[in-house]
Write an enzyme that holds these catalytic residues in place. Structure first.
Site, PDB file in Angstrom:
ATOM      1  N   THR B 107       0.794  -1.224   0.000  1.00  0.00           N
ATOM      2  CA  THR B 107       0.000   0.000   0.000  1.00  0.00           C
ATOM      3  C   THR B 107       0.824   1.271   0.000  1.00  0.00           C
ATOM      4  O   THR B 107       0.281   2.348   0.128  1.00  0.00           O
ATOM      5  CB  THR B 107      -0.959   0.029   1.207  1.00  0.00           C
ATOM      6  N   THR B 183       2.776  -4.222   4.576  1.00  0.00           N
ATOM      7  CA  THR B 183       3.254  -4.261   5.967  1.00  0.00           C
ATOM      8  C   THR B 183       3.095  -5.606   6.662  1.00  0.00           C
ATOM      9  O   THR B 183       3.794  -5.872   7.629  1.00  0.00           O
ATOM     10  CB  THR B 183       2.533  -3.208   6.820  1.00  0.00           C
ATOM     11  N   ASP B 184       2.182  -6.452   6.159  1.00  0.00           N
ATOM     12  CA  ASP B 184       1.873  -7.663   6.922  1.00  0.00           C
ATOM     13  C   ASP B 184       3.094  -8.544   7.174  1.00  0.00           C
ATOM     14  O   ASP B 184       3.248  -9.098   8.259  1.00  0.00           O
ATOM     15  CB  ASP B 184       0.793  -8.487   6.213  1.00  0.00           C
ATOM     16  N   LYS B 262       5.362  -6.747  13.564  1.00  0.00           N
ATOM     17  CA  LYS B 262       4.101  -5.993  13.452  1.00  0.00           C
ATOM     18  C   LYS B 262       3.240  -6.377  14.647  1.00  0.00           C
ATOM     19  O   LYS B 262       2.931  -7.550  14.831  1.00  0.00           O
ATOM     20  CB  LYS B 262       3.393  -6.349  12.142  1.00  0.00           C
TER      21      LYS B 262
END
Lengths: 659, 461
Positions: B107, B183-184, B262
């Site tokens: 993203t 980001t995951d 994360k």
């Protein structure tokens, strides 16, 4: 010798040229002449327990300094679904604002600050909004699509508001015509602004995310009164569900105005409908005046492209400064600039609104876009000149100026803001060649407005990729349709048929009190005219003059009249009981009678006093006049009579006894 | 090749559109039992039902029309939207460092995808410059799309091709590398690249965004600026993750690729260094180191690229009452290495013992990490721990479970010799096991580093 230019005279002449008349003197012909056109966006908070897209409580509000945390965001413009940037977004980006949000844990969670995706839409809110859509005769959509509407002013931390259309193409009737509705949307309310100084804007997040609806009309109103009437109607309609919030800020409207050849200008956040007529009147004439300026400029210049402003930085030391704001700017280390606006003589002091001229259009934009606090400029057409002849000579020595035709603006600003300030001045002047810029304006109680933002368009809409569409089946809509309240137009008719005075309608409908009148008159032996008038006058008076207890509600009026009927009291006593009921709703009715010192008596007992009083009147040698005598005696017996006998009967009986 | 005129529509809705010759992007006037609707027909998301047609009405809003209410419709015009981020050529500035940006998707730059209704990545230096012109003040930028996948689709193949691409860029003399990434699994890639790209002379910065760049409050622009600054100017030549420190638009943190995780599904400040403090704070104006020791930037090109990976590696997240057949199945499926994520100091129940013994006999490499995320494996404290070590399970200190998984895959890609595997696993390449945990590693709230340091100095926590 040529007569010196007089800005005051110029202002008055241009006002006359625009044909400006005060609203009270304006006729429909005046509005037709300038092509007055107006429509509304009416916002109404819904009465729900929770917010629209998260599980925070709705309606828990805090004072400005009651918060647990602050966070900072900067907004950047993004593309719309159709691949365009929105004008407002670009303007807001130019302002380079630091936006701080104050968060109170009680009223906001991670959703409000855009750190958690939305939860499923609040069903309670959706149902209320659908009911209102149906009452507004809108075509209800088959599927609700949540859309993101960009707001770069920071009023929403995400930079967009989640909003969705529930219905399109409806209609509301006003006394002389139908006003068409464009759409009704359900949306989340925005933050409340605490302050906006320079580049720092502070918001609180308590109101953010509360369910709100927006009813949008076509620009069908042809004079200011029609706008107010339409707005009242929509507000009464919302209120008739009894499922909307009331009180300060629960209902507010944006008013769109244009004149013939003008542009759509949106006056934001008008809190009271009674302000609407003055605001719309002035805005239509402001636009008309801007069109005159356009005409004037297009006569002076072949085209907009031919016009070019000039500017240069000034040294404070070259002038003997007496003007306090410039002294202050110097002390603050701000830069001083002179801007030459060729051919703008007579434009800066051109009338725009009562007590405002074209120069105000520039100073307002300097504040909003370049973030320079007012006062931020002076110019050569001030009523009280600041730039003197000596100053002009100094300026002329560094920049060639044609004093017969040019106008000068001197502004001061922190170094970082100078570039935006110059662009802003140039842009606004160029816009004058085109007429009326599309913008949103902030309203003031005196009926004038100032620039707030560039008017956003359809380009700021973007589908919300975080939520799925919500289907609205025929069965669901039919079920909701069965629980709708009576139409407001029907309520108007009821009040007229009952012969309740017209001036009470606004109060009665804005509080949704026709159902209370109905219940009293259907279950008790009182006429709707009496009850309607009592509520529209006495209740309204009490509300305006006494302080309301927290648990007062209008249904207590029903109990009060039931008590009065059951106790066979004369109905006039309600007027004396009401203030006490309003302030102490938990007090029982006999105690209220105690409080107002009521003593039960009979008509005969009261009338027994009359002969004695006649005698007394005559003995005291008062004025020999039947009416005066009757009034004096009535006055003496009034206290005893209230609640025991009709005061008119009392007067008539006395009159009969006086010889 | 024919263009899809009815993008995403199916079943009833598709039939209706065909019947009335109304296309996607056509301007439709639809009469229904609920009244008239007018607007541009938009594509429909594949996963949505076939009972509605989506219109963009004149005010810019979208609405759905229920096909069962439609009486008739007609197409009164046609205008296809052209969605493109305005491209501007990225300007070249003499004397600014050269940074290479690798695009992998995610993203950091994205646009709407009608097919899924979600956002898909879009990426080019021109687009980036169009969206974040501030980047031109930081560096000279060159970009290359290595592949376009969502974070969850990143895997060993992508790690290896990225590592090779990094090697090539360093060979060419680049000053810093930024990798745009979903980001995951940013931290998996952070670990993989640390192992695959050793002895780095320049910073390699992984960056993503928690809010897609199609929203005004996105963290993408600021993250990107921070990442570019770190790649261009920072003295720390390691694989790092650069993301928001606090949720406010204030500063970012540089985390070591092997110690970052994360920790929140949606917060902007989701990445945290575990078992240590972050490497540094970064703002648009300065880089403030938090850790005193790190691998410094060098002018040589002596990077060592080790692109290896064995796919037959898995993780076993232990839960109370777990039965042995799970582990048996893994072994039977041919897994060569298993990272066990145990409770407390590194435990599983006794029922698993026979399966563990069986696995060891079959030559499966087993290592222990922790569900507590924070702290060290310590298998001497209780009997169960000693039992398991006896059965061949090797404790991995304070290595994070995901890092252990990546490292084991990388190690087994090079050797299958038990002693060699053990040695490689226990020899840290860049702090995936640290010798000591600083007192403030666990305590520092990484959204307010200096303030919280001050706080824990004064208050007993």
């Amino acid at each position: 010798m040529k007569k010196a230019f007089d800005p005051i005279q110029n202002y008055q002449e241009t006002m006359k040229k625009a044909g400006y008349v005060p609203r009270k003197e304006a006729s429909q012909e005046d509005y037709d002449r300038i092509g007055f056109m107006s429509g509304l966006e009416v916002h109404q908070q819904l009465l729900t327990k929770r917010k629209l897209f998260c599980h925070c409580p709705a309606g828990v509000l805090h004072s400005d300094d009651n918060y647990n945390a602050e966070i900072i965001r900067h907004m950047r413009p993004t593309l719309s679904e159709l691949g365009e940037y929105d004008g407002t977004a670009l303007m807001e980006f130019k302002t380079r604002k630091n936006i701080t949000y104050r968060i109170n844990n009680e009223s906001a969670c991670t959703y409000e600050i855009d750190d958690t995706p939305p939860f499923i839409i609040n069903k309670e809110a959706l149902e209320i909004a659908l009911e209102i859509s149906m009452l507004s005769k809108l075509n209800i959509v088959g599927e609700v699509h949540i859309t993101r509407k960009q707001y770069l002013d920071g009023s929403i931390p995400a930079g967009f508001q989640r909003t969705a259309i529930l219905g399109v193409e409806g209609v509301v009737p006003i006394s002389n015509k139908d006003i068409r509705l464009i759409q009704l949307s359900i949306e989340e309310d925005s933050c409340r602004e605490i302050s906006d100084i320079g580049h720092e804007r502070v918001y609180k997040t308590d109101r953010l995310g509360m369910p709100l609806i927006e009813t949008v009309t076509y620009p069908d109103c042809k004079n200011p009164e029609e706008v107010k009437e339409t707005c009242d109607y929509i507000r009464f309609l919302n209120r008739s569900t009894d499922k909307v919030r009331t009180g300060m800020g629960a209902a507010r409207q944006d008013v769109n105005v244009s004149c013939k050849g003008g542009s759509r200008v949106e006056i934001k956040g008008v809190a009271h409908t009674k302000w609407i007529p003055e605001l719309t009147h002035n805005e239509a004439f402001r636009q008309w005046s801007l069109l005159l300026i356009r005409e004037e400029l297009n006569e002076r210049f072949k085209s907009k492209d031919e016009w070019k402003m000039d500017y240069t930085r000034l040294e404070y030391d070259a002038f003997s400064i007496t003007h306090q704001p410039i002294k202050l700017a110097k002390a603050n280390g701000e830069h001083l600039y002179v801007v030459k606006l060729p051919g703008f003589k007579g434009i800066l002091s051109h009338f725009t609104q009562p007590e405002k001229c074209f120069a105000d259009e520039i100073t307002d934009r300097l504040k909003v876009i370049a973030c320079i606090e007012k006062p931020n400029m002076v110019h050569t057409e001030l009523a009280e000149p600041v730039i003197t002849g000596a100053d002009l000579e100094i300026i002329s020595s560094i920049m060639i100026t044609d004093q017969e035709n040019d106008a000068l603006v001197i502004f001061w600003a922190p170094e970082d803001d100078v570039k935006t300030a110059l662009e802003t001045i140039e842009e606004r002047c160029q816009m004058a060649f085109d007429g009326v810029p599309e913008e949103t304006r902030k309203s003031f109680e005196n009926g004038t407005t100032i620039f707030e933002r560039v008017l956003p368009g359809a380009d700021r809409m973007y589908p919300d990729t975080d939520s799925a569409p919500i289907p609205l089946s025929n069965e669901y809509i039919d079920t909701l349709g069965k629980q709708l309240p009576v139409d407001v137009s029907e309520r108007f008719k009821q009040l007229r048929d009952w012969k309740v005075p017209t001036d009470t309608y606004h109060y009665i409908l804005s509080k949704n009190l026709v159902p209370v009148i109905e219940e009293i008159t259907e279950s008790l032996d009182y006429s709707p005219k009496f009850i309607g008038t009592f509520i529209g006058q006495t209740m309204k008076y009490v509300e305006g003059h006494y302080s309301q207890a927290a648990d007062f509600n209008y249904n207590l009026l029903i109990s009060m009249f039931r008590f009065i009927q059951e106790e066979h009291l004369e109905k006039e006593i309600a007027k004396w009981m009401l203030p006490h009921l309003y302030e102490h709703p938990n007090m029982d009715f006999p105690s209220i009678l105690e409080t107002i010192k009521f003593k039960r008596s009979t008509e005969d007992n009261i009338m027994k006093n009359v002969p004695l009083l006649i005698e007394k009147y005559e003995k005291e040698g008062r004025k020999q006049c039947k009416t005066a005598e009757k009034d004096w005696i009535s006055g003496q017996l009034r206290k005893q009579a209230i609640g025991n006998m009709n005061l008119k009967t009392l007067a008539n009986n006395i009159e009969a006894l006086i010889k | 090749m024919s263009e899809d005129l009815f993008q995403g529509y199916k079943g009833e809705a598709l039939e209706l559109l065909k019947k009335y010759h109304v296309r996607v992007w056509g301007h439709a006037v639809i009469n229904t039992t609920r009244g008239q609707f007018e607007g541009t027909v938009l594509p429909r998301s594949e996963n949505d039902d076939d009972k509605h047609i989506v219109l963009k009405i004149i005010t810019g809003y979208n609405v759905g029309v229920d096909v069962s209410t439609v009486q008739d419709m007609k197409e009164a015009g046609f205008k296809k939207a052209n969605y493109a981020i305005p491209e501007k050529e990225f300007p070249y500035t003499e004397n600014l460092p050269h940074v290479k940006l690798f695009g992998t998707g995610g993203t950091i730059a994205s646009r709407l995808d009608y097919r899924t209704g979600a956002v898909i990545p879009a990426f080019s230096p021109g687009e980036l410059y169009g969206a974040v012109p501030e980047l031109a003040d930081i560096c000279n930028l060159d970009t290359e799309k290595v592949f376009a996948v969502f974070s969850e689709n990143m895997g060993p193949k992508q790690y290896m091709s990225l590592a090779k691409a990094i090697g090539k860029e360093i060979e060419k003399g680049i000053d810093g590398i930024v990798i745009g990434h979903g980001t995951d699994t940013l931290h998996h890639t952070g670990a993989a690249l640390t192992f695959m790209c050793q002895n780095l002379p320049v910073p390699v910065i992984l960056v993503g965004s928690q809010r897609s760049s199609d929203r005004p409050s996105s963290d993408a622009a600021l993250n990107l600026m921070h990442a570019m600054k770190a790649a261009a100017e920072s003295d720390i030549a390691e694989v790092q993750v650069c993301m928001f420190g606090p949720t406010s638009d204030e500063y970012g943190l540089l985390h070591k690729g092997t110690r970052v995780r994360k920790m929140h599904s949606s917060y902007r400040s989701t990445f945290r260094t575990i078992g240590d403090t972050p490497l540094a704070m970064i703002s648009r104006t300065e880089i403030t180191p938090i850790k005193k020791t790190y691998n410094k930037r060098r002018s040589d090109k002596n990077v060592v690229i080790k692109p290896f990976f064995e796919d037959k590696v898995t993780m076993l997240y232990y839960y109370p009452g777990m039965s042995a057949d799970i582990l048996d199945s893994m072994v039977d499926m041919g897994y060569k290495g298993i990272i066990i994520i145990g409770t407390g100091l590194g435990h599983v129940n006794k029922e698993l013992y026979p399966a563990i013994e069986r696995a060891q006999k079959k030559g499966v490499h087993m290592f222990m990490t922790l569900q507590t995320i924070w702290g060290y494996v310590q298998m001497f404290v209780y009997d169960t721990g000693r039992d398991m070590m006896a059965k061949g399970i090797i404790p991995l200190g304070n290595m994070l479970p995901e890092v252990a998984f990546i490292k084991l895959g990388w190690v087994l890609g090079q050797t299958n010799d038990p002693e060699e595997v053990k040695k490689l696993m226990l020899t840290p390449i860049n702090d995936e096991i640290t010798e000591r945990e600083p007192y403030n590693g666990y305590l520092v709230y990484q959204g307010g580093v200096p303030e919280v340091e001050e706080f824990i100095k004064k208050v007993h926590k």
